[in-house]
Structure formats: structure tokens, C-alpha cells
Design a protein around this motif. Structure first.
Motif, mmCIF file in Angstrom:
data_model
loop_
_atom_site.group_PDB
_atom_site.id
_atom_site.type_symbol
_atom_site.label_atom_id
_atom_site.label_comp_id
_atom_site.label_asym_id
_atom_site.label_seq_id
_atom_site.Cartn_x
_atom_site.Cartn_y
_atom_site.Cartn_z
ATOM 1 N N THR A 113 -59.047 -56.906 36.954
ATOM 2 C CA THR A 113 -58.732 -56.847 38.381
ATOM 3 C C THR A 113 -59.938 -56.281 39.136
ATOM 4 N N ILE A 114 -59.855 -56.352 40.442
ATOM 5 C CA ILE A 114 -60.923 -55.754 41.260
ATOM 6 C C ILE A 114 -60.994 -54.254 41.005
ATOM 7 N N GLU A 115 -59.847 -53.624 40.748
ATOM 8 C CA GLU A 115 -59.834 -52.191 40.459
ATOM 9 C C GLU A 115 -60.644 -51.883 39.201
ATOM 10 N N ARG A 116 -60.512 -52.733 38.185
ATOM 11 C CA ARG A 116 -61.256 -52.512 36.931
ATOM 12 C C ARG A 116 -62.764 -52.635 37.164
ATOM 13 N N ILE A 117 -63.169 -53.603 37.964
ATOM 14 C CA ILE A 117 -64.597 -53.769 38.270
ATOM 15 C C ILE A 117 -65.106 -52.580 39.081
ATOM 16 N N ASN A 118 -64.287 -52.094 40.017
ATOM 17 C CA ASN A 118 -64.689 -50.926 40.807
ATOM 18 C C ASN A 118 -64.877 -49.693 39.926
ATOM 19 N N LEU A 119 -64.000 -49.525 38.943
ATOM 20 C CA LEU A 119 -64.144 -48.397 38.011
ATOM 21 C C LEU A 119 -65.446 -48.520 37.216
ATOM 22 N N PHE A 120 -65.770 -49.736 36.808
ATOM 23 C CA PHE A 120 -67.025 -49.978 36.093
ATOM 24 C C PHE A 120 -68.225 -49.619 36.972
ATOM 25 N N LEU A 121 -68.187 -50.029 38.237
ATOM 26 C CA LEU A 121 -69.288 -49.721 39.156
ATOM 27 C C LEU A 121 -69.413 -48.218 39.381
ATOM 28 N N ASP A 122 -68.275 -47.529 39.469
ATOM 29 C CA ASP A 122 -68.305 -46.069 39.600
ATOM 30 C C ASP A 122 -68.941 -45.428 38.372
ATOM 31 N N ASP A 123 -68.595 -45.947 37.197
ATOM 32 C CA ASP A 123 -69.098 -45.363 35.950
ATOM 33 C C ASP A 123 -70.611 -45.529 35.811
ATOM 34 N N ILE A 124 -71.129 -46.726 36.112
ATOM 35 C CA ILE A 124 -72.569 -46.947 35.903
ATOM 36 C C ILE A 124 -73.418 -46.226 36.947
ATOM 37 N N SER A 125 -72.797 -45.878 38.102
ATOM 38 C CA SER A 125 -73.558 -45.159 39.129
ATOM 39 C C SER A 125 -73.312 -43.657 39.092
ATOM 40 N N SER A 126 -72.494 -43.214 38.140
ATOM 41 C CA SER A 126 -72.183 -41.787 38.032
ATOM 42 C C SER A 126 -73.384 -41.011 37.502
ATOM 43 N N GLN A 127 -73.546 -39.792 37.997
ATOM 44 C CA GLN A 127 -74.624 -38.929 37.519
ATOM 45 C C GLN A 127 -74.307 -38.361 36.130
ATOM 46 N N ASN A 128 -73.031 -38.230 35.833
ATOM 47 C CA ASN A 128 -72.607 -37.628 34.556
ATOM 48 C C ASN A 128 -71.920 -38.682 33.688
ATOM 49 N N LYS A 129 -72.714 -39.493 33.022
ATOM 50 C CA LYS A 129 -72.168 -40.571 32.193
ATOM 51 C C LYS A 129 -71.757 -40.019 30.831
ATOM 52 N N THR A 130 -70.542 -40.350 30.411
ATOM 53 C CA THR A 130 -70.069 -39.931 29.081
ATOM 54 C C THR A 130 -70.369 -40.995 28.035
ATOM 55 N N VAL A 131 -70.584 -42.237 28.493
ATOM 56 C CA VAL A 131 -70.893 -43.356 27.593
ATOM 57 C C VAL A 131 -72.238 -43.935 28.020
ATOM 58 N N PRO A 132 -73.128 -44.264 27.059
ATOM 59 C CA PRO A 132 -74.416 -44.877 27.435
ATOM 60 C C PRO A 132 -74.198 -46.132 28.268
ATOM 61 N N ILE A 133 -75.096 -46.349 29.225
ATOM 62 C CA ILE A 133 -74.924 -47.461 30.165
ATOM 63 C C ILE A 133 -74.945 -48.811 29.453
ATOM 64 N N ASP A 134 -75.749 -48.948 28.386
ATOM 65 C CA ASP A 134 -75.768 -50.210 27.637
ATOM 66 C C ASP A 134 -74.393 -50.518 27.057
ATOM 67 N N GLU A 135 -73.702 -49.484 26.553
ATOM 68 C CA GLU A 135 -72.378 -49.683 25.966
ATOM 69 C C GLU A 135 -71.366 -50.100 27.028
ATOM 70 N N MET A 136 -71.482 -49.517 28.235
ATOM 71 C CA MET A 136 -70.577 -49.900 29.331
ATOM 72 C C MET A 136 -70.699 -51.393 29.626
ATOM 73 N N PHE A 137 -71.948 -51.883 29.688
ATOM 74 C CA PHE A 137 -72.174 -53.297 29.974
ATOM 75 C C PHE A 137 -71.675 -54.180 28.826
ATOM 76 N N LYS A 138 -71.892 -53.737 27.580
ATOM 77 C CA LYS A 138 -71.445 -54.537 26.429
ATOM 78 C C LYS A 138 -69.933 -54.722 26.447
#
Length: 872
Positions: A113-138
Motif C-alpha cells: 500500500t502507499i502506507e508501506r511505501i511511506n514507511l520505507f521512505l521514512d526508514d531510508i531517510s532516518s538518521q538512526n537506521k536499525t537495518v543497513p540501507i542495502d537490506e531495506m532496498f533488497k
């Protein structure tokens, strides 16, 4: 728990709508968007922070899809702008990546959903990432198909390529969306607030909420007189070259926003409280204790801790990211106040806002400053301030009308103007650079060279030879139209090469996609605001804000600016050098074309006469040969016997000149063939116009010169206005000798003739010359004018001593007349004929001296006694 609308809408549906908008005709795009918005009332997510550029995203995709750094697909992603032999469709990075990677993505669309994509965008732009950005994209890209992947890429890069402006999108969403976005800079807030298109909404600026600042309209110094046409008054301020920023404070809490809306409060050097950062501690100390809330508009500058001077945005530091160890510290320069103790001041006049601002804080050097302000009421005062600005090598000046209100995100017609030297054609030194390489463009420029690597030449070892080595200096794209880019592509199509030419020194970073040998290239005239120190180019310098002003097809490639000429523009050791070449004069304003205000009049009946009137000299419309003088006003006073006035005017009209009988302030030049007439003499004596000879007219209207109008040459001018005089003084000395172009036989003869004319005009008589000697030399005699005041007759015309006599300011006569004071002979006796000439003269003081006396005086650089050399 209620389900949000964005959680109900599938992302694939949004992708399909965006795809439909992209492919639709411009007139139908808004209608498609409006139907979708009416259905779901949502606008795309806005990333909280800046995401890396396309090159960084390409490298991320190479890692995520395990392409291998040196694989063909990896190369295509990195070099996505470069055309390939096997044509891959696509006009931007996202579309190219779509075609390259589509076979590596699932064929079925995701159920995101659009909500899921928005959460992804929030995660990759967050200053405090808990998961490496490459893994988020994978994780995400492992479930999205190629179409969804393309639109996710465009959303990340904040460029949807819809072919519809942001302003129009917001208008479709709600009539008040643009005004709300201007004062909030928050798309989600706009969507949540304006949920009902039927309700109208007014939103004020709020503390801790970024708003788009009021902008400045461009204005040339030549045009400022029209700003005072109705007796207006303005405040003049320096224009600072820093980071436009806002400070928000309420109850000892602080927030800092950049012009683009990025929150830098948590960056090193700022801080949310007075104890958590340098800048907030400064405000904590210096703010008036009575201030409970405030919003300031100003400029964040870098202050050098040791040199105690303000820096510039063009220097090698980012004021938003300064740390304790940096050479610079943040310094806030305030020039406006929008809120004071919870009271908005945006509807107050600027004069009143300034009065409030003066009591808000105490200034402290290097930390917190109030922008210096001068009140002016006429163009002369502005000119004086601007002249001082240029003299001090400053960025420019700002004019703000005293009664102007604060209007967020408004540039035009708000009563606020910025004036810089580079806005004018004759205040900044332009540079002729040669094209050394090209960079491919994207979007509508896909397949064309959009920008060009420019360079200068090292002076040749042998004077007069063509340069052999070229140094890259800057890349430039501004100032070139689509038509010119297409013309360049055709011109260089078979001349581009993949390897850097051996005689070209490339930039350290970012080499061009293709190179071109200087011998096959052309020269562009480039204007920039300043020269800056740069480690990216071999000279150690580059140009800031370059813009192409002219394509110099009239100049050969070897006439490019040299390294010496470019470096000569550097006047001191400062890292940034302004390129202003002269000071502004009030004549620049007086001579500028005035904009006429059209007055509305009552309609009246036209009376037709038997004899039609015409504004042109000729009743028959001329056949236009070129646009050489397109729109330029030229007045012809007279011609000569071979080229009469009427013929000159006819030729001018053929080249689209505006021929007038009386010159106005918009006049380009006046042509005079005979300077002795009363009217010509009056025009020349006024010194208001550039008065040209017929030689100039003949030169510029030759067929080989039709391609472009050549500039005035000093020997073409009978007289000139002050601005033209200053411009030509940058290139020629008083004797028409060019400072940088090698002299040839023709130019030397011209210079010698000029010297001869000048000498005639300033020739001194003997008494005047002696007075100068007495003033300049201790004993009143110049060592180079020993024989001044002596008039000599040489009995032997072949006597070489006469040349030494003349060299040392003696006057030589061919006959013995009453003015002769000395007769020089090269024998020990006087011939009878000479004696007879002497006897016929009545002078008793006439001296007859051996010419050896001259030679001895010449050797000793002094007048020696006559005794040994007298004949009688």
C-alpha cells in the motif's frame, strides 16, 4: 484502531495513475490527477532529509542487484546519460534503470500500500537506521515489479517527471494548498488540513513550522531610477553570500531551518536549547530577556575564528555542518523579524519590523549581527552605496521598500530587489574559454551535450605561435538554448573523442563523457560572479556561477584566454575574487533606456489624410538582409560625397536598425561623416552619445561581418559616452594598442599615428618646457635636455653632432636667422660665405662653436665651458 486512507490504497494503483499522467497530453494531465485526488485525497510522500544523488543511488542498485562493478549493466547505470549502440528507451535515470533491471525484478506487482511505501521512505531517510540501507532496498525491491521500481526511484529522487508543475498539482488538490504549503512546507500537513475541497482555509505562519521566505526580484543598477518614480523610499542593505535561514524560538526552545526547509537544529553548532549547541547558546546570552517567542529571517554565515572576517558560501566549508574544530563558526545575520512575542508582524511595514528587530538582541562580533541598513530616497544614493559595495568586493546590495509587507515565497512585485554587478553587461569581466569536453544531459536533453568543460591556454613558448597546452577551468551549462545545443551536436558530431587529448589537462574529478581537441573546438564567452580557489582544476582556480553570454564563432580557437590572463584577474590572496572590472557611475543609470509608462486615454476618431505619414526615412519598406542592428537606435547626422546620409540610412534599415533623426537616451550610436557642421559639433561636444566615423559603418556592414555585430574600436570613435570609454579602457591604451593581442604592422602604424597626433596636441614651447625642467630638476636642467633654449645652425649639414644636439632638445635651423643663438662648425676657421652671413646679422650674442663641444657635453651629461671650443 481506524485504518488510514493511505493504508487502503495499493501503491500499484498510484503507479498506474502516475504513468497515465506522464504519457497524457499536457492539457489532460491535470484532469487525470484531479479524478484520482477526488477519489483518494492524497499527495505523494515527502522525504524528511536529502537523499544521495543519482550516482549514489546507481551504486546502491549495483550492490542490491549484485551486478558487479565492471559489468555492462553496472556501466550503463553509472553512465545512464550516455547513448548506447543498442538504443535503450528512457529520458531519466529511473526509466533507464527500469529497462536495464526489469528482468531482475518480479513480474507480478506487489500488494504494497502507499502506507508501506511511506514507511520505507521514512526508514531510508532516518538518521538512526536499525537495518543497513542495502537490506531495506533488497527487502522492498524483492517484491515490487519493474513499474513500481521505476516510480519508487523517481519518488526517492524527488523528480516524478510528470510534466506538470508542483503549483498546479497543489491547485488541483485544493484552492488553498499553495498558500498553506508556502507557510508550512509540509505536504502531509497540507493533506491532513485540507481534506475537504469545499472548505476554504487561511493559515498563518507558526513558530517551529518552516515557511518559504520572501524572495528578492532581480534588478540592474541601470534600472533603479524607475523604482523611485513615485517618490518611494527604500532601505539598502548588503547582500550576504551565506545560507538563507530562519531562527524560531519559543520558551527557550530553538529550531533552525534552511531556505529549502531542512531542519538543522540537531546539527553540530546549533542545538535545541542554549546548553546543547553554540548558536543557541549565543541566542540564550544575547536575546532580550523580555522575548518569549521570536522568528527571525536572516543569513547564516561562517565567521573565521582567527582572521575575524565573514566567509562566503563559495569557500570550502558548509555553514550547516561546522564543528568545534572548524576554522569557521556559525554567525547569524538578522535582517527581518516575522514574529515577536507570539504576535505576527508579516502585515506590518518593513520600517516597523526593523524598529522591532533592533530591540530583540544585542549584537556580538562573529556570533550574532544585525544587518546594517541605510535609508535612501533617490537613485543617486543607491548608486553611491552600490559603488562602495563593488569597491569592497561584496556580493551586492538589497533594496527593500519601507512600506513592504512580508510575503512568503513571493519574488515579483513585492517591493524587494537584489542588485549585483553581474546583472549588468559592462561591470563584470567576461572570459573567452574554449570547449574541451561535453557532458550528456537527461530528460529532454537526453542524447545531447547539456554542459561543457571549458578551458584556457598556456602561453606558447615562442611569441606568435599557437598555444600547445590547455588547462580545464570550469564546466558550464547555463545560457545555452536547446537550438544552440542541437547546433553544437551537429557541429562536433564527428569530432568528439573518448580519450582526453594529450595537450589538455583534465579536472581532478568528474571528467566529461566525451572530449574534443582544442583545434576542432570553438570559443564561448563566459560570465561568472567570481573566481574561487579549487583543487578540482589544474590551475587551482575555477569560476563560480558561470553562464554563457556569447558563442564566439568569429574568434579562432587559439585566441582563447590564457592562463596568465585569467590569473591576472586575481588581485590579492583572498580565496574568492570578484570579477567586477570597474566601478559604477551615475551615468550608467542616466544613459539606461527608460521604461515608458503607457497612459490610458479616451478613444478618439482617426483622421485619414491624403498624404500618408511614415516614421521611417523611406516610404518603401527596405528588403531586410540581416538582423545585425535589430532594434538598435542609430542616428545619422551626415555622410560624405561618396557615401551620403540617405544611402547610409537605407543600408541601416536593410539590417533592421531603428533609424532616427534625433538621438534619444536609448541611442546605440550616432554616425558622423563631417565633424565641422554645426549639428555634428553640438552632438560631439555634448559627450552623451557614442559618435562613430564612417569607417566603423563600412567595417561592420561588410558582408563577411554580417554574422555578428562587432564592438566599437577606439579608432572608430569620434567621441564616446563615459560607459563606453571605461569599457574600451579595459582593452586598449591611449594609443590604441591592445593589452593582450599581439601588435602587427597595421596596428603599429595606427598607434604611431595616434602618438603623433597626441604630441601635436600637447607640444610645449621652449619657455613652458624650461619651467617644467626647473620644477622637476634640482639645478633646473634636465640631463636629457641639455641644449634646451639653444637654436643652432650647422655649417656642415652632414655633421653627425646635430643629431646629438637635437636629441638633447636643441633646435636646428636650416638658415641663419635672428632666432639662431649658436653656429656650429667642424673646422678651426670660418669660411668666407659663412662669415658674410654672420656679418649680415645684427646679433651681438651669436656664438660660433666647434661641434666637438656638443659631443663632449653629450659624453659628460652636462654643459661644459665654451672657452676651448670658441672660434670667435
Amino acid at each position: 484502531m481506524s485504518v488510514t486512507l493511505e493504508a487502503k490504497i495499493e501503491f500499484k494503483k498510484l503507479c498506474n495513475i502516475l504513468e497515465e499522467i506522464t504519457k497524457a497530453h499536457a492539457s489532460k494531465k491535470a484532469n487525470i490527477l484531479e479524478k484520482f485526488i477526488q477519489h483518494c485525497r492524497i499527495i505523494s510522500h515527502k522525504l524528511k532529509t536529502e537523499f544521495p544523488d543519482m550516482k549514489s543511488l546507481a551504486n546502491l542498485y549495483i550492490r542490491v542487484f549484485c551486478l558487479g562493478k565492471h559489468s555492462k549493466d553496472a556501466h550503463k547505470l553509472i553512465q545512464y546519460k550516455v547513448p548506447t549502440t543498442k538504443k535503450i528507451a528512457g529520458r531519466d535515470f529511473a526509466e533507464k534503470a527500469y529497462y536495464i533491471l526489469q528482468n531482475r525484478l518480479p513480474r507480478e506487482s506487489s500488494d504494497f500500500t502507499i502506507e508501506r511505501i511511506n514507511l520505507f521512505l521514512d526508514d531510508i531517510s532516518s538518521q538512526n537506521k536499525t537495518v543497513p540501507i542495502d537490506e531495506m532496498f533488497k527487502i522492498l525491491l524483492g517484491k515490487t515489479n519493474a513499474l513500481e521500481f521505476k516510480w519508487i526511484t523517481r519518488i526517492i529522487l524527488k523528480d516524478l517527471k510528470l510534466g506538470i508543475r508542483k503549483k498546479r498539482i497543489l491547485e488541483v488538490f485544493h484552492p488553498d494548498a499553495n498558500s498553506l504549503f508556502d507557510v508550512s512546507s509540509n505536504l502531509r500537513y497540507v493533506c491532513d488540513t485540507l481534506y475537504d475541497p469545499q472548505l476554504r482555509y487561511h493559515h498563518d505562519i507558526k513558530v517551529f513550522s518552516h515557511f518559504k521566505p520572501m524572495l528578492l526580484e532581480r534588478c540592474r543598477i541601470e534600472d533603479i531610477e524607475k523604482l523611485f518614480s513615485e517618490g518611494e523610499q527604500y532601505f539598502v542593505q548588503a547582500k550576504y553570500d551565506g545560507e538563507r535561514s530562519q531562527l524560531h524560538m519559543k520558551d527557550d526552545k530553538y529550531k533552525y531551518f534552511t531556505r529549502q526547509g531542512y531542519d538543522i537544529t540537531n546539527n553540530s553548532g546549533y542545538g535545541e536549547t542554549s546548553s546543547s549547541g553554540f548558536m543557541s547558546s549565543v541566542f540564550g546570552r544575547l536575546l532580550n530577556p523580555q522575548i518569549k517567542s521570536v522568528i527571525l529571517d536572516g543569513e547564516l554565515m561562517g565567521w573565521h575564528k582567527e582572521k575575524k572576517v565573514l566567509g562566503s558560501k563559495g569557500m570550502s566549508y558548509d555553514v550547516k555542518k561546522l564543528s568545534k574544530n572548524s576554522h569557521h563558526q556559525p554567525c547569524f545575520v538578522a535582517f527581518d523579524i516575522i514574529m515577536h512575542n507570539d504576535v505576527l508582524l508579516d502585515n506590518e511595514s518593513y520600517e516597523k519590523r526593523l524598529e522591532v528587530l533592533k530591540d530583540v538582541f544585542t549584537e556580538e562580533e562573529g556570533c550574532l549581527l544585525l544587518c546594517k541598513t541605510i535609508k535612501v530616497s533617490n537613485s543617486e544614493e543607491v548608486c553611491k552605496v552600490f559603488k562602495e559595495c563593488i569597491r569592497n568586493k561584496e556580493e551586492g546590495i538589497v533594496l527593500k521598500k519601507c512600506d513592504s509587507k512580508y510575503k512568503p515565497n513571493v519574488r515579483d512585485n513585492n517591493g524587494c530587489y537584489k542588485i549585483k554587478a553581474e546583472f549588468s553587461d559592462d561591470l563584470v569581466q567576461d572570459v573567452d574559454l574554449v570547449i574541451l569536453g561535453g557532458y550528456y544531459g537527461d530528460g529532454k536533453f537526453m542524447g545531447l551535450m547539456k554542459s561543457f568543460l571549458m578551458g584556457v591556454a598556456s602561453p606558447p613558448d615562442i611569441l606568435g605561435e599557437n598555444p600547445l597546452k590547455f588547462m580545464s577551468v570550469v564546466s558550464v551549462s547555463n545560457g545555452l538554448s536547446m537550438d544552440i545545443l542541437k547546433e553544437f551536436w551537429k557541429m562536433f558530431e564527428d569530432k568528439w573523442q573518448t580519450e582526453c587529448p594529450k595537450n589538455v589537462v583534465p579536472p581532478r574529478l568528474d571528467p566529461p563523457n566525451l572530449w574534443i581537441s582544442p583545434e576542432n573546438s570553438i570559443i564561448l564567452t563566459v560570465r561568472a560572479t567570481e573566481i574561487t580557489q579549487s583543487n578540482d582544476y589544474p590551475l587551482g582556480y575555477s569560476l563560480r556561477f558561470p553562464r554563457v553570454k556569447n558563442v564566439r564563432t568569429d574568434k579562432p580557437w587559439y585566441s582563447v584566454c590564457t592562463t596568465n590572463e585569467l590569473l591576472s584577474l586575481i588581485k590579492d590572496t583572498r580565496p574568492i575574487q570578484k570579477l567586477t572590472k570597474r566601478e559604477v557611475n551615475y551615468e550608467d543609470i542616466e544613459n539606461a533606456p527608460k521604461v515608458k509608462i503607457r497612459k490610458t486615454t479616451k478613444p478618439h476618431l482617426l483622421k485619414f489624410e491624403e498624404t500618408p505619414t511614415t516614421s521611417n526615412t523611406f516610404n518603401n519598406s527596405p528588403i531586410h538582409l540581416t538582423r545585425l542592428f535589430d532594434g538598435k537606435e542609430i542616428c545619422v547626422i551626415n555622410g560624405d560625397d561618396k557615401l551620403p546620409k540617405e544611402q547610409i540610412e537605407e543600408i541601416l534599415l536593410q539590417h533592421k536598425a531603428k533609424v532616427v533623426q534625433t538621438p534619444s537616451k536609448e541611442n546605440y550610436c550616432v554616425i558622423v561623416g563631417n565633424i565641422k557642421t554645426a549639428r555634428a559639433s553640438s552632438i560631439i561636444q555634448s559627450k552623451k552619445y557614442d559618435v562613430m566615423t564612417l569607417d566603423w559603418f563600412k567595417r561592420v556592414t561588410k558582408e563577411e561581418n554580417w554574422s555578428s555585430l562587432q564592438d566599437f574600436l577606439p579608432w572608430d570613435l569620434i567621441c564616446s559616452c563615459e560607459s563606453t570609454k571605461h569599457r574600451l579602457e579595459q582593452f586598449y591604451d591611449d594609443y590604441y594598442d591592445h593589452y593582450t593581442v599581439d601588435a602587427d604592422e597595421e596596428s603599429l602604424l595606427r598607434s604611431f599615428k595616434r602618438i603623433e597626433e597626441t604630441v601635436k596636441n600637447v607640444e610645449l614651447n621652449c619657455i613652458e618646457a624650461k619651467e617644467i625642467d626647473e620644477e622637476l630638476f634640482v639645478d633646473g636642467i634636465s640631463p636629457y635636455s641639455l641644449f634646451r633654449g639653444m637654436v643652432g645652425y650647422f655649417n656642415d649639414q652632414s655633421d653627425c653632432a646635430k643629431y646629438e644636439f637635437r636629441f638633447m632638445a636643441g633646435t636646428i635651423k636650416e638658415t641663419v636667422d635672428d632666432s639662431v643663438t649658436h653656429i656650429f662648425v667642424n673646422k678651426n676657421s670660418i669660411e668666407s660665405e659663412l662669415q658674410k652671413l654672420i656679418d649680415d646679422k645684427s646679433q651681438t650674442s651669436l656664438m660660433i662653436v666647434k661641434s666637438e663641444w656638443i659631443k663632449e657635453c653629450f659624453k659628460q651629461d652636462a654643459i661644459i665651458p665654451y672657452s676651448e671650443y670658441l672660434i670667435q
